[in-house]
Scaffold this active site. Sequence first.
Site, PDB file in Angstrom:
ATOM      1  N   SER A 112       0.809  -1.216   0.000  1.00 41.84           N
ATOM      2  CA  SER A 112       0.000   0.000   0.000  1.00 41.84           C
ATOM      3  C   SER A 112       0.847   1.272   0.000  1.00 41.84           C
ATOM      4  CB  SER A 112      -0.906   0.007   1.223  1.00 41.84           C
ATOM      5  OG  SER A 112      -1.735   1.138   1.203  1.00 41.84           O
ATOM      6  N   CYS A 143      -0.330   3.875  10.365  1.00 43.98           N
ATOM      7  CA  CYS A 143       0.343   4.942   9.634  1.00 43.98           C
ATOM      8  C   CYS A 143       0.916   5.966  10.614  1.00 43.98           C
ATOM      9  CB  CYS A 143      -0.605   5.646   8.671  1.00 43.98           C
ATOM     10  SG  CYS A 143       0.252   6.948   7.766  1.00 43.98           S
ATOM     11  N   LEU A 148      -1.254  10.333   3.549  1.00 46.19           N
ATOM     12  CA  LEU A 148      -2.443   9.716   2.976  1.00 46.19           C
ATOM     13  C   LEU A 148      -3.320  10.655   2.170  1.00 46.19           C
ATOM     14  CD1 LEU A 148      -3.018   7.471   6.056  1.00 46.19           C
ATOM     15  CD2 LEU A 148      -2.595   6.597   3.763  1.00 46.19           C
TER      16      LEU A 148
HETATM   17  C1  LIG Z   1       5.486   6.695  -0.027  1.00 44.54           C
HETATM   18  C2  LIG Z   1       4.892   5.651   0.865  1.00 44.54           C
HETATM   19  C3  LIG Z   1       3.510   5.656   1.114  1.00 44.54           C
HETATM   20  C4  LIG Z   1       2.937   4.698   1.933  1.00 44.54           C
HETATM   21  N1  LIG Z   1       1.570   4.699   2.128  1.00 44.54           N
HETATM   22  C5  LIG Z   1       0.994   3.709   2.860  1.00 44.54           C
HETATM   23  C6  LIG Z   1      -0.436   3.614   2.979  1.00 44.54           C
HETATM   24  O1  LIG Z   1      -1.187   4.388   2.394  1.00 44.54           O
HETATM   25  N2  LIG Z   1      -0.957   2.619   3.757  1.00 44.54           N
HETATM   26  C7  LIG Z   1      -0.149   1.699   4.391  1.00 44.54           C
HETATM   27  O2  LIG Z   1      -0.663   0.803   5.069  1.00 44.54           O
HETATM   28  N3  LIG Z   1       1.194   1.745   4.262  1.00 44.54           N
HETATM   29  C8  LIG Z   1       1.784   2.722   3.526  1.00 44.54           C
HETATM   30  N4  LIG Z   1       3.167   2.750   3.379  1.00 44.54           N
HETATM   31  C9  LIG Z   1       3.978   1.729   4.051  1.00 44.54           C
HETATM   32  C10 LIG Z   1       4.320   0.588   3.096  1.00 44.54           C
HETATM   33  O3  LIG Z   1       3.172  -0.077   2.631  1.00 44.54           O
HETATM   34  C11 LIG Z   1       5.245  -0.417   3.786  1.00 44.54           C
HETATM   35  O4  LIG Z   1       4.585  -0.926   4.931  1.00 44.54           O
HETATM   36  C12 LIG Z   1       6.572   0.179   4.216  1.00 44.54           C
HETATM   37  O5  LIG Z   1       7.025   1.103   3.263  1.00 44.54           O
HETATM   38  C13 LIG Z   1       7.648  -0.884   4.453  1.00 44.54           C
HETATM   39  O6  LIG Z   1       7.891  -1.650   3.305  1.00 44.54           O
HETATM   40  P1  LIG Z   1       9.057  -1.330   2.217  1.00 44.54           P
HETATM   41  O7  LIG Z   1      10.320  -1.173   2.987  1.00 44.54           O
HETATM   42  O8  LIG Z   1       9.046  -2.499   1.293  1.00 44.54           O
HETATM   43  O9  LIG Z   1       8.657  -0.064   1.556  1.00 44.54           O
HETATM   44  C14 LIG Z   1       3.753   3.719   2.553  1.00 44.54           C
HETATM   45  C15 LIG Z   1       5.134   3.713   2.307  1.00 44.54           C
HETATM   46  C16 LIG Z   1       5.706   4.653   1.470  1.00 44.54           C
HETATM   47  C17 LIG Z   1       7.181   4.608   1.215  1.00 44.54           C
END
Ligand SMILES: Cc1cc2nc3c(=O)[nH]c(=O)nc-3n(C[C@H](O)[C@H](O)[C@H](O)COP(=O)(O)O)c2cc1C
Lengths: 263, 303
Positions: free
Chosen positions: B21, B130, B73
């Site tokens: 997400s 979040c 968000l």
């Molecule tokens: C730009 C950005 C926006 C994100 N928006 C959301 C979101 O809307 N809802 C959510 O549950 N997690 C959100 N996340 C968290 C990611 O889904 C994920 O949990 C987190 O980035 C860790 O994983 P990664 O290291 O693979 O990015 C966001 C992360 C990033 C970088």
Amino acid sequence: MFQDKKARITETQSWGSYFLLRISAPQIAREARPGQFLMIRVSSGFNPLLRRPLSIHNCAGPEIEIFFQVTGEGTRLLSQKIAGEKVDILGPCGHGFSLKPEFKGQEIFCVGGGRGLAPLYFVARELQTVGATPVIFYGGQTLSDLALKNRLEATGWEINFSTDDGSYGFRGLITQLVEEQLKKRKPAFLFGCGPEAMMARLAEICQLSSLPAEFSLESIMGCGLGACWGCVRKIKKGGEIKYLRICQDGPVFPAEEILWSGD
Amino acid sequence: MVDLSSDLGFLRLKNPVIAASGTFGYGLEFQPLYDLSQLGGLVVKGLYFKPREGNPPPRLAETPCGLINSIGLQGIGVEAFCQEVLPKLALLETAIIANVCGEEEEEYARVAEYLSRHQGLAALELNISCPNVRAGGKCPAQDPEATYRTVKRVKQVSPLPLITKLSPNVTDITAVALAAEEAGSEAVSLVNTFLALAIDLESRKPKLGNVLGGLSGPAIKPLALRMVFEVARQVKIPVIGLGGIFSYQDALEFMVAGASAVEVGTANFVNPLACPEIIKGLEDWAESHGLNRLSEIVGSLKV
Ligand SMILES: Cc1cc2nc3c(=O)[nH]c(=O)nc-3n(C[C@H](O)[C@H](O)[C@H](O)COP(=O)(O)O)c2cc1C
Ligand SMILES: Cc1cc2nc3c(=O)[nH]c(=O)nc-3n(C[C@H](O)[C@H](O)[C@H](O)COP(=O)(O)OP(=O)(O)OC[C@H]3O[C@@H](n4cnc5c(N)ncnc54)[C@H](O)[C@@H]3O)c2cc1C
Ligand code: FES
């Protein structure tokens, strides 16, 4: 939109802190429009992590060119690449400048400060193909910022140079030069790219002369695809002020929609 | 042919790779680059009931091997999502999961209830984690009781399977995971981002407009992996692991630690083809290791 993971660098050129890379990327080159940009992976590892946004400077057959200034680690790594190396590029991203059929037979001002000239070379070439006359304004702090001087002078376009210290061309700001010229001539449009303060002043000048204009904006980008919402800026659209994505809704915006950071 | 599928009980994924997400927009943004039906699933950007403006820019700051974001968000809200986006996503042959947000418990329930009335969703992911919305990065997933209440409330109004997304910004993540399980969540996903700060030294100002942000990317992988390991040992429901997954090897590590499926986030920015490449990598690895089913490795860590 394509991701070319193995685009081959075919030629490199440099002038002090300014660099030009020519890259073979046929699919991207076929779709590219002036004002669009590429997201380039500068490191094959994770540091720096994000791709770097760079304007498409020119398109020639299956090849594209980028023109950039080293301003940090990412651009430094990119500047060290040599001909024959492969780079991972994504593009063409975003929406470019509007080149309208009614520009035919008209003068169009293309105003760039320093590395801001990058997208305008492509614009000027395309303007020529639609029968318009590009008039270039190219400003820098000093002569060494006018890295594209020789290249531009070889095109036969009208070029107006300025440097803050007077080491080449008009002594002063490029915006002053544009203002002077607007007293004498009536271009149909202005395209601008450069430091924020320069563009803000240009927008003011254009408004006073009722000259329609578009500017290419910058912002830190995560994806370049419209997916992360990390690159937003406040933009006036349809009477409302909203955070719009520079990578997707721009990077080029009409002057009247932009809220300048000094406003 | 290796069987890559991941059976979460309530949902069978064709492979264990889900786009995370907030890093994959509303899904369609990546469509020009590859066929999204290759994915095991995709989670859309967080949805509140109404459209939201999000946080002031700058919203992104890079750190070594990491990214701090404070998007806050910004989004289109459930109505526009269900009318304009969901019908297009529903045509894809992949599990579409909506990320449910709320200012308070009631909003979570309203969003979940609204989404449940529409066709095309395979599950909901409850984003109670979040760090970018409330002051000081506070969120319900920092408290087992608030987690229990929110999950319970959403379960009352929505028949869709629920994946509760946990925050790493806690002392004991297993307590929160157990609370979600007890309240009826069908799965947990972890982790969301780590609360973080980046400073511009010259101006002595925070690099992000919202001061604090959430750290993601390779920098958090070992921490996320540890948490997935801890949670998977405690809960009976499936665990979906994420945090810094950039390669198929990373994905395999999370599975060995106990994740039935994985989500890929920040990697989508760095390499937009990350998800399909990871899926291909998993397949090749399983084949070269003589596995019939990739899921055999889930929780196989030898300790
Ligand atoms: C730009 C950005 C926006 C994100 N928006 C959301 C979101 O809307 N809802 C959510 O549950 N997690 C959100 N996340 C968290 C990611 O889904 C994920 O949990 C987190 O980035 C860790 O994983 P990664 O290291 O693979 O990015 C966001 C992360 C990033 C970088
Ligand atoms: C649409 C677009 C087109 C661009 N075209 C060109 C071009 O043709 N030629 C050129 O020289 N520069 C261009 N830039 C600016 C260029 O992207 C930055 O100079 C570059 O990202 C700096 O990276 P760095 O690692 O060298 O610097 P660092 O300061 O170390 O970068 C740190 C972070 O900030 C981001 N960042 C820093 N400065 C900028 C900036 N001005 N704009 C956006 N992000 C920034 C970087 O991407 C990186 O994520 C463009 C920017 C945008 C948004
Ligand atoms: S850079 Fe990701 S939305 Fe613009």
